[in-house]
Design a protein around this motif. Structure first.
Motif, short mmCIF file in Angstrom:
data_model
loop_
_atom_site.label_atom_id
_atom_site.label_comp_id
_atom_site.label_asym_id
_atom_site.label_seq_id
_atom_site.Cartn_x
_atom_site.Cartn_y
_atom_site.Cartn_z
N ASP A 236 0.86 -1.19 0.00
CA ASP A 236 0.00 0.00 0.00
C ASP A 236 0.89 1.24 0.00
OD1 ASP A 236 -1.78 2.08 0.43
OD2 ASP A 236 -2.74 1.18 2.17
N ARG B 192 0.33 4.27 0.06
CA ARG B 192 -0.09 5.39 0.92
C ARG B 192 0.28 5.16 2.39
NH1 ARG B 192 -6.06 4.86 0.29
NH2 ARG B 192 -5.37 2.71 0.24
N ALA B 193 0.64 3.95 2.73
CA ALA B 193 0.88 3.60 4.13
C ALA B 193 2.35 3.25 4.36
CB ALA B 193 0.00 2.42 4.52
N SER B 194 2.68 3.08 5.62
CA SER B 194 4.04 2.66 5.97
C SER B 194 3.97 1.52 6.98
CB SER B 194 4.83 3.83 6.55
OG SER B 194 4.17 4.36 7.68
#
Length: 154
Positions: free
Chosen positions: A96, A98-100
């Motif tokens: 993803d 957009r995420a970490s």
């Protein structure tokens, strides 16, 4: 030894009521023990995050917040502080963009090992001062392990 049902399916008995009381006491005293340890050793709340990462592995902020029972903004602030101190790293999530993912670093593992050693010494001293035996401790650990086994956030 035959297994005994703690809470019979029939009408509540004095034994079942005692089991319920003791079950409640177990939770109360486990929580009090954790508060005592945190106060005695002046442990920061971030130790819980390190413990979760150690048990589960890399997680996103939202999953960490859920596992810790806190809000996402609270977890984000804790992670920012832990990244700054080098106890965790924060990398892009490959699944993803957009995420970490937050990962425990070697320094975080060493810090957690130190905390666990300090806790061990504190508890061992308290057990000794109360003349508790290794068998007492083994029994307590066995009960708690059975209750939390399979729950990596515990």
């Amino acid at each position: 030894m035959p297994s005994q049902q703690l809470l019979p399916s029939e009408a509540p008995t004095a034994s079942a009521a005692k089991t319920l009381d003791l079950s409640s006491d177990l939770v109360v005293y486990a929580a009090r023990l954790m508060r005592l340890v945190r106060r005695a050793l002046d442990l920061p709340a971030s130790v819980r995050v390190l413990t979760i990462l150690d048990a589960i592995g890399p997680l996103g902020i939202t999953d960490l917040a859920r596992a810790d029972g806190c809000s996402q903004p609270t977890m984000s602030a804790q992670i920012a502080q832990l990244v700054e101190t080098g106890l965790v790293s924060k990398e892009p999530n490959p699944s993803d963009a957009r995420a970490s993912l937050v990962t425990l670093t070697d320094a975080g593992r060493a810090d957690l090992a130190d905390v666990r050693e300090r806790i061990s010494h504190l508890i061992a001293e308290r057990l000794e001062s109360r003349h508790r035996t290794q068998a007492d401790l083994e029994g307590a650990v066995a009960v708690l392990r059975d209750l939390v086994e399979g729950d990596p956030t515990a």
